[in-house]
Design a protein around this motif. Sequence first.
Motif, PDB file in Angstrom:
ATOM      1  N   ARG A  55      -9.434   5.039 -21.593  1.00 26.30           N
ATOM      2  CA  ARG A  55      -8.664   5.432 -20.422  1.00 26.30           C
ATOM      3  C   ARG A  55      -8.744   4.354 -19.357  1.00 26.30           C
ATOM      4  O   ARG A  55      -9.788   3.724 -19.164  1.00 26.30           O
ATOM      5  CB  ARG A  55      -9.177   6.757 -19.863  1.00 26.30           C
ATOM      6  CG  ARG A  55      -9.157   7.912 -20.857  1.00 26.30           C
ATOM      7  CD  ARG A  55      -7.737   8.306 -21.209  1.00 26.30           C
ATOM      8  NE  ARG A  55      -7.694   9.395 -22.175  1.00 26.30           N
ATOM      9  CZ  ARG A  55      -6.580   9.950 -22.624  1.00 26.30           C
ATOM     10  NH1 ARG A  55      -5.423   9.526 -22.195  1.00 26.30           N
ATOM     11  NH2 ARG A  55      -6.623  10.923 -23.502  1.00 26.30           N
ATOM     12  N   ARG A  56      -7.622   4.161 -18.640  1.00 26.59           N
ATOM     13  CA  ARG A  56      -7.564   3.171 -17.562  1.00 26.59           C
ATOM     14  C   ARG A  56      -6.952   3.818 -16.325  1.00 26.59           C
ATOM     15  O   ARG A  56      -5.916   4.480 -16.407  1.00 26.59           O
ATOM     16  CB  ARG A  56      -6.682   1.970 -17.954  1.00 26.59           C
ATOM     17  CG  ARG A  56      -7.064   1.277 -19.257  1.00 26.59           C
ATOM     18  CD  ARG A  56      -8.336   0.460 -19.098  1.00 26.59           C
ATOM     19  NE  ARG A  56      -8.589  -0.352 -20.290  1.00 26.59           N
ATOM     20  CZ  ARG A  56      -9.172   0.102 -21.391  1.00 26.59           C
ATOM     21  NH1 ARG A  56      -9.529   1.379 -21.455  1.00 26.59           N
ATOM     22  NH2 ARG A  56      -9.385  -0.690 -22.429  1.00 26.59           N
ATOM     23  N   LEU A  57      -7.600   3.652 -15.191  1.00 24.19           N
ATOM     24  CA  LEU A  57      -7.005   4.133 -13.951  1.00 24.19           C
ATOM     25  C   LEU A  57      -7.272   3.143 -12.842  1.00 24.19           C
ATOM     26  O   LEU A  57      -8.243   2.375 -12.890  1.00 24.19           O
ATOM     27  CB  LEU A  57      -7.535   5.511 -13.564  1.00 24.19           C
ATOM     28  CG  LEU A  57      -9.004   5.618 -13.128  1.00 24.19           C
ATOM     29  CD1 LEU A  57      -9.156   6.678 -12.046  1.00 24.19           C
ATOM     30  CD2 LEU A  57      -9.882   5.998 -14.318  1.00 24.19           C
ATOM     31  N   LEU A  58      -6.401   3.171 -11.831  1.00 21.05           N
ATOM     32  CA  LEU A  58      -6.540   2.303 -10.667  1.00 21.05           C
ATOM     33  C   LEU A  58      -7.014   3.102  -9.466  1.00 21.05           C
ATOM     34  O   LEU A  58      -6.570   4.242  -9.248  1.00 21.05           O
ATOM     35  CB  LEU A  58      -5.207   1.642 -10.308  1.00 21.05           C
ATOM     36  CG  LEU A  58      -4.657   0.533 -11.180  1.00 21.05           C
ATOM     37  CD1 LEU A  58      -3.372  -0.018 -10.559  1.00 21.05           C
ATOM     38  CD2 LEU A  58      -5.663  -0.584 -11.384  1.00 21.05           C
ATOM     39  N   LEU A  59      -7.893   2.497  -8.697  1.00 24.66           N
ATOM     40  CA  LEU A  59      -8.164   2.943  -7.344  1.00 24.66           C
ATOM     41  C   LEU A  59      -7.327   2.061  -6.431  1.00 24.66           C
ATOM     42  O   LEU A  59      -7.603   0.866  -6.283  1.00 24.66           O
ATOM     43  CB  LEU A  59      -9.658   2.793  -7.016  1.00 24.66           C
ATOM     44  CG  LEU A  59     -10.626   3.582  -7.898  1.00 24.66           C
ATOM     45  CD1 LEU A  59     -12.065   3.209  -7.579  1.00 24.66           C
ATOM     46  CD2 LEU A  59     -10.406   5.074  -7.736  1.00 24.66           C
ATOM     47  N   ASP A  60      -6.255   2.609  -5.868  1.00 23.79           N
ATOM     48  CA  ASP A  60      -5.311   1.897  -5.003  1.00 23.79           C
ATOM     49  C   ASP A  60      -4.495   0.867  -5.779  1.00 23.79           C
ATOM     50  O   ASP A  60      -4.889   0.412  -6.859  1.00 23.79           O
ATOM     51  CB  ASP A  60      -6.019   1.198  -3.829  1.00 23.79           C
ATOM     52  CG  ASP A  60      -6.561   2.155  -2.793  1.00 23.79           C
ATOM     53  OD1 ASP A  60      -6.196   3.349  -2.846  1.00 23.79           O
ATOM     54  OD2 ASP A  60      -7.346   1.716  -1.932  1.00 23.79           O
ATOM     55  N   CYS A  61      -3.367   0.519  -5.198  1.00 20.05           N
ATOM     56  CA  CYS A  61      -2.526  -0.561  -5.740  1.00 20.05           C
ATOM     57  C   CYS A  61      -1.799  -1.173  -4.547  1.00 20.05           C
ATOM     58  O   CYS A  61      -0.605  -0.942  -4.336  1.00 20.05           O
ATOM     59  CB  CYS A  61      -1.546  -0.023  -6.786  1.00 20.05           C
ATOM     60  SG  CYS A  61      -0.690  -1.321  -7.716  1.00 20.05           S
ATOM     61  N   GLY A  62      -2.550  -1.932  -3.751  1.00 16.43           N
ATOM     62  CA  GLY A  62      -2.072  -2.365  -2.447  1.00 16.43           C
ATOM     63  C   GLY A  62      -1.406  -3.725  -2.425  1.00 16.43           C
ATOM     64  O   GLY A  62      -1.558  -4.549  -3.330  1.00 16.43           O
ATOM     65  N   MET A  63      -0.683  -3.934  -1.356  1.00 15.57           N
ATOM     66  CA  MET A  63       0.056  -5.172  -1.146  1.00 15.57           C
ATOM     67  C   MET A  63      -0.830  -6.207  -0.452  1.00 15.57           C
ATOM     68  O   MET A  63      -1.623  -5.875   0.427  1.00 15.57           O
ATOM     69  CB  MET A  63       1.294  -4.870  -0.287  1.00 15.57           C
ATOM     70  CG  MET A  63       2.238  -6.043  -0.073  1.00 15.57           C
ATOM     71  SD  MET A  63       3.636  -5.563   0.988  1.00 15.57           S
ATOM     72  CE  MET A  63       4.515  -4.461  -0.126  1.00 15.57           C
ATOM     73  N   PHE A  64      -0.695  -7.463  -0.859  1.00 17.98           N
ATOM     74  CA  PHE A  64      -1.348  -8.558  -0.153  1.00 17.98           C
ATOM     75  C   PHE A  64      -0.534  -8.874   1.098  1.00 17.98           C
ATOM     76  O   PHE A  64       0.695  -9.002   1.038  1.00 17.98           O
ATOM     77  CB  PHE A  64      -1.457  -9.790  -1.041  1.00 17.98           C
ATOM     78  CG  PHE A  64      -2.380  -9.605  -2.213  1.00 17.98           C
ATOM     79  CD1 PHE A  64      -3.755  -9.735  -2.071  1.00 17.98           C
ATOM     80  CD2 PHE A  64      -1.879  -9.286  -3.468  1.00 17.98           C
ATOM     81  CE1 PHE A  64      -4.610  -9.555  -3.148  1.00 17.98           C
ATOM     82  CE2 PHE A  64      -2.724  -9.099  -4.556  1.00 17.98           C
ATOM     83  CZ  PHE A  64      -4.094  -9.236  -4.398  1.00 17.98           C
ATOM     84  N   GLN A  65      -1.207  -9.001   2.221  1.00 21.29           N
ATOM     85  CA  GLN A  65      -0.534  -9.251   3.491  1.00 21.29           C
ATOM     86  C   GLN A  65      -1.197 -10.406   4.218  1.00 21.29           C
ATOM     87  O   GLN A  65      -2.371 -10.696   3.999  1.00 21.29           O
ATOM     88  CB  GLN A  65      -0.569  -7.988   4.367  1.00 21.29           C
ATOM     89  CG  GLN A  65       0.180  -6.806   3.776  1.00 21.29           C
ATOM     90  CD  GLN A  65      -0.008  -5.534   4.559  1.00 21.29           C
ATOM     91  OE1 GLN A  65      -1.114  -5.152   4.899  1.00 21.29           O
ATOM     92  NE2 GLN A  65       1.086  -4.855   4.860  1.00 21.29           N
ATOM     93  N   GLY A  66      -0.443 -11.053   5.091  1.00 20.71           N
ATOM     94  CA  GLY A  66      -0.972 -12.178   5.853  1.00 20.71           C
ATOM     95  C   GLY A  66       0.001 -13.331   5.835  1.00 20.71           C
ATOM     96  O   GLY A  66       1.200 -13.161   6.070  1.00 20.71           O
ATOM     97  N   GLY A  67      -0.493 -14.523   5.507  1.00 19.56           N
ATOM     98  CA  GLY A  67       0.353 -15.709   5.444  1.00 19.56           C
ATOM     99  C   GLY A  67       1.156 -15.764   4.157  1.00 19.56           C
ATOM    100  O   GLY A  67       1.006 -14.931   3.248  1.00 19.56           O
TER     101      GLY A  67
END
Length: 462
Positions: free
Chosen positions: A24-36
């Motif tokens: 089984r595979r699960l993610l904790l969050d799947c967020g965007m990279f932000q900044g420059g």
Amino acid sequence: MDITFLGAAGGVTGSCHLVRVGDRRLLLDCGMFQGGREEEAHNRDPFPFDAAALDAVVLSHAHLDHSGRLPLLARRGFRGPVHATPATIDLARVLLRDAAHLQESDAERENRRRLRQGKGLVKPLFTADDVEAALRLFRPLDFDVPADILPGVRATLVPAGHILGAASIVLDLEEDGRRRRVAFSGDIGQDDSCMLPPPRPPDRADLVLLESTYGDRNHRARAATHEEIAGVLESAWEAGGNLFIPAFSIGRTQELLTLFAQHYDEWRLDRWLLFVDSPMAIQANTVHLRHDHLVREEARPLFAGRGLRERLPNLRETASTEESMRINSVRRGALVIAGSGMCTGGRILHHFRHNLWRRECRVMIVGYQGEGTLGRRLVDGAERVTIHGEEIRVAAGIHTIGGLSAHAGQDELAAWYGAIEGRPAVALVHGEARGREGLARRLSAAWGVQPTLPRAGELIAL
């Protein structure tokens, strides 16, 4: 059983951690990279796993640095459930739809420029269709209700106090008779927020993934912060111009409105024209009204019925572009809360183009400013900045208010960890180098633990 750190490992954006339990595979969050630009370019990188083979996602909260790549995940074949609190689902709906609109608008504007130059066209990172595909995968999970989300995986969401609906995630894992408990802090709020109840740590864990955004320092005391805000408001009024507050549309804007309502007379806010100039913040205000049971008891009257309107009679919510543009005809006495919080886009940039060069205007920075962002350059004292391709002289006064962060300071992070039985192993995530290293020293000195500081791609076996 193991965990691979795929984002917010050595930085504060792109939160994403892959948990493996047997097959089984699960993610904790799947967020965007932000900044420059260099940081944001990573959003287009392929996922280092097969999205279609992923079984589930558990989302800590709605901010884009935790949820923003879910539309990409759906586009690349993920069809499993995304578990989150009902308030997080409602806020993610607002945030992700707005993000798609910005992606499509930015791509359209860039392609007009490229056509004039004879260059190849670009595609948006994701589209509105991708967002709708991701939103169909959301499944509500209430606080403190354990749920068997996969064979061998039980998830429990615990209040984190960061923004409305934000959770720390506790995973009880079982494989071949072996059991492990992983606690992912998500983003932890301050104990004394004017709007949200304090965060609550889990009772026990075998491994803790702990955020460290402000792991090297504490925030100013709340009373001192309120005095500082009062001082900025007074000096901004005396300067004779307008005051602009770049603020995250979800969380920070509502906290500011709560503070303004609570201190309306004391801070003489009746003399200002108050604007919430963000369609997303206006929608988020509505979500807060819908979930008013999640705010502090003393703040609840502000989020019931017309409570906020009655306490802030001079507040105007400017949803349309035309209403926003009319604000720039006000030369004095406008107090404008506008997105984005790190000044990387949104309506705050248009207000800066019209006002940042005016000596009588003021900017009040009320949140974390990531490396490479316009907000960080302003905080660092830049004399000139570029906005929409135009160089702007910075003549307005820049004031930084440190105590309003939605993230816990070092003492609160240490106390959150210290309340967990047995002082378990800890990996520090969601922090730049000084934050992680500062918190590692603090935890080591207090309890003799040696925190892991994982880098992107690093794996920890359970």
